[in-house]
Write an enzyme that holds these catalytic residues in place. Structure first.
Site, PDB file in Angstrom:
ATOM      1  N   GLU A 212      22.735 -18.609 -13.710  1.00  0.00           N
ATOM      2  CA  GLU A 212      24.249 -18.986 -14.102  1.00  0.00           C
ATOM      3  C   GLU A 212      24.430 -19.867 -15.170  1.00  0.00           C
ATOM      4  OE1 GLU A 212      22.241 -19.251 -11.347  1.00  0.00           O
ATOM      5  OE2 GLU A 212      23.393 -18.713  -9.474  1.00  0.00           O
ATOM      6  N   GLY A 267      16.292 -31.704  -8.110  1.00  0.00           N
ATOM      7  CA  GLY A 267      17.573 -31.426  -8.522  1.00  0.00           C
ATOM      8  C   GLY A 267      18.780 -31.980  -7.662  1.00  0.00           C
ATOM      9  N   ARG A 268      18.557 -31.914  -6.440  1.00  0.00           N
ATOM     10  CA  ARG A 268      19.778 -32.592  -5.516  1.00  0.00           C
ATOM     11  C   ARG A 268      19.795 -33.655  -5.522  1.00  0.00           C
ATOM     12  NH1 ARG A 268      16.281 -29.073  -3.024  1.00  0.00           N
ATOM     13  NH2 ARG A 268      15.209 -29.768  -1.243  1.00  0.00           N
ATOM     14  N   HIS A 384      44.434 -30.496   9.846  1.00  0.00           N
ATOM     15  CA  HIS A 384      45.377 -29.483  10.123  1.00  0.00           C
ATOM     16  C   HIS A 384      44.808 -28.045   9.549  1.00  0.00           C
ATOM     17  CE1 HIS A 384      48.798 -32.312  10.169  1.00  0.00           C
ATOM     18  NE2 HIS A 384      48.104 -32.860   9.769  1.00  0.00           N
ATOM     19  N   LYS A 512      17.859 -14.590  -5.536  1.00  0.00           N
ATOM     20  CA  LYS A 512      17.613 -14.699  -6.934  1.00  0.00           C
ATOM     21  C   LYS A 512      16.771 -13.485  -7.417  1.00  0.00           C
ATOM     22  CE  LYS A 512      17.480 -19.606  -7.685  1.00  0.00           C
ATOM     23  NZ  LYS A 512      16.551 -20.818  -8.459  1.00  0.00           N
TER      24      LYS A 512
HETATM   25  O1  F6P Z   1      19.005 -22.543  -6.305  1.00  0.00           O
HETATM   26  C1  F6P Z   1      18.406 -23.889  -6.150  1.00  0.00           C
HETATM   27  C2  F6P Z   1      18.232 -24.745  -7.325  1.00  0.00           C
HETATM   28  O2  F6P Z   1      16.879 -24.677  -7.710  1.00  0.00           O
HETATM   29  C3  F6P Z   1      18.713 -25.929  -6.730  1.00  0.00           C
HETATM   30  O3  F6P Z   1      17.521 -26.635  -6.173  1.00  0.00           O
HETATM   31  C4  F6P Z   1      18.906 -26.889  -7.970  1.00  0.00           C
HETATM   32  O4  F6P Z   1      19.913 -28.141  -7.821  1.00  0.00           O
HETATM   33  C5  F6P Z   1      19.699 -25.746  -8.977  1.00  0.00           C
HETATM   34  O5  F6P Z   1      19.157 -24.509  -8.283  1.00  0.00           O
HETATM   35  C6  F6P Z   1      20.021 -25.660 -10.438  1.00  0.00           C
HETATM   36  O6  F6P Z   1      18.664 -25.842 -10.858  1.00  0.00           O
HETATM   37  P1  F6P Z   1      18.562 -26.225 -12.455  1.00  0.00           P
HETATM   38  O7  F6P Z   1      19.057 -27.565 -12.584  1.00  0.00           O
HETATM   39  O8  F6P Z   1      17.053 -26.035 -12.733  1.00  0.00           O
HETATM   40  O9  F6P Z   1      19.573 -25.573 -13.248  1.00  0.00           O
END
Ligand code: F6P
Length: 554
Positions: A212, A267-268, A384, A512
């Site tokens: 993406e 990442g999170r 609501h 993916k």
């Molecule tokens: O699809 C899951 C994931 O790997 C998440 O854990 C991560 O936050 C996100 O994709 C984005 O990953 P990146 O920062 O490597 O683009």
């Protein structure tokens, strides 16, 4: 089988739950005036009330015994010591080092990481200063007052949530957009709203390989080149936040324009790192530092407070109690603050990607339920929409209600009204309304007995719906930092008790890979493709249907 649910501590909690089955929360409150004082904790500018959960002192003792059986303190020490607790990826989990004091001396594989963290923060600070002062200019010599952050998952949700939350701190005249979806409309709609001469694109991706993000970044670059920018201007308008220097260079972004973080930052859990640059650019670097400071306060509390007075630990234990012993398979995040509108989405990733696992860290199947389904909306909007199910549905849904006592923007009596709803909802969920109360009310309204018989079952609220309330004086950078860190540590503790690895995310991989396989089978608009045959009948049929629709496009 992973063994926590075969321990005596688990068994004691099962017995507690069975013993409390006929006991209402109302009754527990009636017999215990000290309940609120006992079941509340204050830390890092936050106040947690967990009294409206079906707990007794015995249950709390048994939950603390469960934490001991799972070695929460030992695992916590291992995380803070930089051990590779993310076992399936062989990585340390040290987002706490991103907000630490240099003197804290966090280490990964014996290397002091404070120096690199500090250096990167300094680089971010210098960059923010240059952008804010207009010294970092676009290709036509104009200041860059617009940011488009291109990222997804942790590279989008965290910075977006915090940027929205800190709206009152935004620097005048600056705008930030977040583009995440590979749906081209997301980028195209955003590009319609920005001016290439004034826009800084931040390509945020830990791996720098995410489909993406790379697709959006490539299209944004093409748009930039088509709308006035030249190849030689890319360095003035594109920067990267990543751990992958080679991929950043291959994309054409200058090493000087890359802000790095490290594989020990999930990442999170990355908004504290360079991934937070969009927050700092929009709300000011000083406020970004305050965000880090608030999280550090919660880290210190989590590290040192006894488990029974430890906010993340108790929130996690209550979560385990509701999930495994009360049967709540879903958990609602209900911020009574419009600026926390993105918090539920952020916590969905933080919690569900961390604890949505069915195999223990040792590879064996777990024998108990793990992370709940998270969802939420700001109050009062959610009231609501879906609160009907919370109050009267067949399933128990636990919930966190979150509110600042003072609004960032007090307006007339709006906030009093908001707070009265915040308080009333937890009271209603806890107390419910008995049939006798309903009948009495209807009869006082003058309703005939036959009508009361027909209507009263619909107006009964069973109550006993478990909730936590989290209060803060104001939503500020520090309290926001503390709140996010609270949830990070809560998620960690729950994962430890459930015996799972909260820090990998293999569950996102299969989709993916299959999408990559299917991509060449999808027709371009107006193209004819051969019939799909390689999949199951449903997937083949859908591909053929999609292609037939796309083939018609002229
Ligand atoms: O699809 C899951 C994931 O790997 C998440 O854990 C991560 O936050 C996100 O994709 C984005 O990953 P990146 O920062 O490597 O683009």
């Amino acid at each position: 089988m992973t063994g926590i649910s075969s321990t005596p501590q688990w068994n004691a909690l099962e017995n507690d739950a069975a013993g409390l089955a006929g006991m209402s929360l109302r009754t527990l409150f009636e017999g215990d005036p000290e309940r609120f004082a006992r079941y509340s904790i204050e830390a890092a500018g936050l106040f947690l009330d967990y009294a409206k959960n079906k707990l007794t002192d015995e249950v709390v003792d048994h939950l603390l015994a469960l934490a001991a059986a799972a070695d929460v303190e030992g695992r916590r020490a291992a995380m803070f010591a930089g051990e590779a607790i993310n076992v399936t990826e062989g990585r340390a989990v040290l987002h706490v080092a991103l907000r630490a004091a240099v003197t804290d001396g966090y280490k990964v594989a014996d290397v002091d990481v404070s120096a690199v963290v500090c250096a990167e923060l300094k680089k971010m600070q210098g960059f923010c200063r240059r952008v804010h002062q207009g010294a970092f200019k676009g290709y036509s010599g104009k200041a860059l007052d617009t940011v488009v952050n291109i990222g997804i998952g942790g590279s989008d949700l965290g910075p977006q949530m915090a940027t929205v939350a800190l709206q009152p701190y935004w620097i005048d005249g600056r705008r930030t957009f977040f583009v995440s979806n590979v749906d081209g409309q997301h980028l195209a709609d955003t590009l319609d709203a920005v001016d290439p001469e004034h826009t800084l694109f931040i390509v945020a991706s830990k791996t720098f390989t995410t489909q993406e993000t790379m697709t959006n970044a490539t299209s944004a670059r093409a748009w930039f080149l088509k709308n006035g920018g030249a190849e030689s201007d890319i360095a003035k308008h594109f920067i990267a936040l990543s751990t992958n220097a080679e991929a950043v260079a291959a994309f054409g972004i200058d090493r000087d324009n890359m802000f790095q973080f490290w594989d020990w930052v999930g990442g999170r859990y990355s908004l504290w790192s360079a991934i937070g640059l969009s927050i700092a650019l929009q709300a000011g670097f000083d406020n970004f530092e305050k965000l880090l400071a608030g999280a550090r306060r919660m880290d210190d509390h989590f590290k040192t407070a006894p488990l029974a007075q430890n906010m993340p630990v108790m929130l996690a234990l209550v979560g385990v109690w509701n999930r495994n012993f009360i049967g709540a398979a879903a958990h609602a995040i209900l911020p009574y603050d419009q600026h926390l509108a993105r918090l539920p989405a952020y916590l969905q990733q933080a919690d569900m990607e961390s604890n949505g696992k069915r195999v223990g860290a040792d590879g064996s199947d777990v024998a108990h339920a793990t992370g709940p389904v998270l969802f939420g909306e700001p109050g009062t909007n959610g009231q609501h929409a879906f609160y009907q199910l919370l109050h009267q549905g067949t399933d128990i849904v636990s919930a966190d209600f979150i509110a600042p006592a003072i609004s960032q923007r007090e307006l007339g009596d709006h906030h009093e009204k908001l707070l009265s709803n915040f308080l009333a909802q937890t009271e209603a969920l806890m107390c419910g309304k008995t049939e006798a109360e309903v009948r009495d009310e209807l009869s006082r309204e003058g309703m005939a007995d036959a009508e009361i018989d027909a209507l009263s079952p619909h107006k009964v609220f069973p109550g006993d719906r478990p909730t936590n309330s989290i209060l803060m004086e104001r939503l500020e950078p520090e309290t926001l930092g503390g709140l996010i860190a609270l949830y990070e540590h809560k998620i960690f503790v729950e994962g430890v008790i459930w015996g799972i690895n909260s820090f990998d995310q293999w569950g996102v991989e299969l989709g993916k890979v299959l999408a990559r396989n299917i991509l060449p089978e999808i027709a371009a608009a107006g193209e004819n493709k051969p019939q799909a045959t390689a999949h199951d009948a449903s997937t083949n049929g859908l591909i053929n249907k999609v292609n037939a629709m796309r083939g018609k496009v002229r």
